[in-house]
Design an enzyme around this catalytic site. Structure first.
Site, PDB file in Angstrom:
ATOM      1  N   LYS A  10       8.620  -6.997  11.138  1.00 49.33           N
ATOM      2  CA  LYS A  10       7.452  -7.871  11.282  1.00 49.33           C
ATOM      3  C   LYS A  10       7.727  -9.039  12.243  1.00 49.33           C
ATOM      4  CE  LYS A  10       5.581  -6.756   6.687  1.00 49.33           C
ATOM      5  NZ  LYS A  10       5.011  -7.325   5.424  1.00 49.33           N
ATOM      6  N   TYR A  50      -4.046  -2.841   7.393  1.00 49.40           N
ATOM      7  CA  TYR A  50      -3.977  -3.393   6.036  1.00 49.40           C
ATOM      8  C   TYR A  50      -5.335  -3.366   5.323  1.00 49.40           C
ATOM      9  CZ  TYR A  50       0.847  -5.019   6.629  1.00 49.40           C
ATOM     10  OH  TYR A  50       2.214  -5.092   6.797  1.00 49.40           O
ATOM     11  N   ASN A 113       7.820 -11.482   5.200  1.00 53.37           N
ATOM     12  CA  ASN A 113       8.926 -10.830   4.495  1.00 53.37           C
ATOM     13  C   ASN A 113       9.653  -9.770   5.322  1.00 53.37           C
ATOM     14  OD1 ASN A 113       6.943  -8.945   4.380  1.00 53.37           O
ATOM     15  ND2 ASN A 113       6.752  -8.889   2.159  1.00 53.37           N
ATOM     16  N   HIS A 116       8.055  -3.961   6.803  1.00 50.69           N
ATOM     17  CA  HIS A 116       7.104  -3.136   6.052  1.00 50.69           C
ATOM     18  C   HIS A 116       7.778  -1.819   5.717  1.00 50.69           C
ATOM     19  CE1 HIS A 116       3.451  -0.945   4.971  1.00 50.69           C
ATOM     20  NE2 HIS A 116       3.918   0.049   5.727  1.00 50.69           N
ATOM     21  N   GLU A 127       0.198   6.037   8.118  1.00 52.25           N
ATOM     22  CA  GLU A 127       0.753   4.936   8.911  1.00 52.25           C
ATOM     23  C   GLU A 127       1.484   5.439  10.151  1.00 52.25           C
ATOM     24  OE1 GLU A 127       1.105   2.117   4.941  1.00 52.25           O
ATOM     25  OE2 GLU A 127       2.948   2.720   5.948  1.00 52.25           O
TER      26      GLU A 127
HETATM   27  N1  UDP Z   1       1.519 -10.344   0.899  1.00 54.98           N
HETATM   28  C1  UDP Z   1       1.254 -11.715   0.844  1.00 54.98           C
HETATM   29  N2  UDP Z   1       1.030 -12.292  -0.378  1.00 54.98           N
HETATM   30  C2  UDP Z   1       1.042 -11.583  -1.545  1.00 54.98           C
HETATM   31  C3  UDP Z   1       1.312 -10.192  -1.479  1.00 54.98           C
HETATM   32  C4  UDP Z   1       1.531  -9.606  -0.246  1.00 54.98           C
HETATM   33  O1  UDP Z   1       1.207 -12.367   1.874  1.00 54.98           O
HETATM   34  O2  UDP Z   1       0.824 -12.152  -2.622  1.00 54.98           O
HETATM   35  C5  UDP Z   1       1.760  -9.701   2.207  1.00 54.98           C
HETATM   36  C6  UDP Z   1       3.231  -9.384   2.443  1.00 54.98           C
HETATM   37  O3  UDP Z   1       3.498  -9.533   3.838  1.00 54.98           O
HETATM   38  C7  UDP Z   1       3.308  -7.925   2.020  1.00 54.98           C
HETATM   39  C8  UDP Z   1       1.964  -7.407   2.529  1.00 54.98           C
HETATM   40  O4  UDP Z   1       1.058  -8.468   2.262  1.00 54.98           O
HETATM   41  O5  UDP Z   1       4.417  -7.261   2.592  1.00 54.98           O
HETATM   42  C9  UDP Z   1       1.469  -6.146   1.871  1.00 54.98           C
HETATM   43  O6  UDP Z   1       1.465  -6.336   0.464  1.00 54.98           O
HETATM   44  P1  UDP Z   1       2.022  -5.209  -0.506  1.00 54.98           P
HETATM   45  O7  UDP Z   1       1.618  -5.580  -1.889  1.00 54.98           O
HETATM   46  O8  UDP Z   1       1.613  -3.863  -0.009  1.00 54.98           O
HETATM   47  O9  UDP Z   1       3.612  -5.396  -0.407  1.00 54.98           O
HETATM   48  P2  UDP Z   1       4.740  -4.473   0.245  1.00 54.98           P
HETATM   49  O10 UDP Z   1       4.289  -3.041   0.050  1.00 54.98           O
HETATM   50  O11 UDP Z   1       4.826  -4.844   1.708  1.00 54.98           O
HETATM   51  O12 UDP Z   1       5.993  -4.799  -0.494  1.00 54.98           O
HETATM   52 MG    MG Z   2       2.526  -2.090   0.582  1.00 56.70          MG
END
Ligand code: UDP
Ligand code: MG
Length: 139
Positions: A10, A50, A113, A116, A127
């Site tokens: 990212k 997203y 974070n 992805h 994806e």
């Molecule tokens: N995210 C965020 N706040 C939250 C949860 C998710 O900003 O409370 C962002 C974070 O960058 C995350 C992405 O949205 O990686 C997608 O969320 P997901 O729940 O799919 O998490 P992931 O699969 O990436 O662990």
């Molecule tokens: Mg996810």
């Protein structure tokens, strides 16, 4: 069980100079890179990628972040790829990510974070084709 997953390094991790270190973790964990590009998402593409999160309160912040700078997009191959890669990256919230995981090492916050990773075989396929044509995948 499929043997492929999709990842992005990212914008935060690219900005912080972590591309090389993250690719090293990916290789050391036994994943083979079968497609890769350095690219930048438009706001519209980030919203599309997203779209399942479009009702969540963090959506605008997420798509603004994901389109603010370059990313690495890649397809990874390994037995049990989706699950093993989620294990390698660690929890969404870096403060909960296990020691040594990519998010533990390189993420700065819940939103920013570092990486992805697809959450299912079905989503990995969607994806992959969002970012790559079949000619760009060299397995
Ligand atoms: N995210 C965020 N706040 C939250 C949860 C998710 O900003 O409370 C962002 C974070 O960058 C995350 C992405 O949205 O990686 C997608 O969320 P997901 O729940 O799919 O998490 P992931 O699969 O990436 O662990
Ligand atoms: Mg996810």
């Amino acid at each position: 069980m499929s043997n492929r997953t999709f990842t992005m390094i990212k914008p935060d991790a690219v900005e912080n100079g972590h591309i090389g270190a993250i690719l090293e973790k990916i290789n050391s964990a036994g994943f083979k890179i079968i497609a890769m590009k350095y690219t930048q998402l438009s706001l519209e593409k980030a919203e599309k990628f997203y779209e399942t999160h479009s009702d969540r309160p963090f959506f605008n912040e997420l798509v603004t972040f994901m389109s603010r700078g370059p990313i690495i997009a890649a397809i990874l191959e390994k037995d049990n790829a989706v699950e093993d890669f989620r294990e390698l990256i660690g929890s969404t919230n870096p403060s909960e990510a296990k020691e040594g995981t990519i998010r533990n090492l390189f993420a700065t916050s819940m939103g920013e974070n570092a990486v992805h990773g697809s959450d299912s075989d079905e989503n990995a396929k969607i994806e992959e084709s969002f970012h790559f044509t079949s000619e760009e995948i060299l397995s």
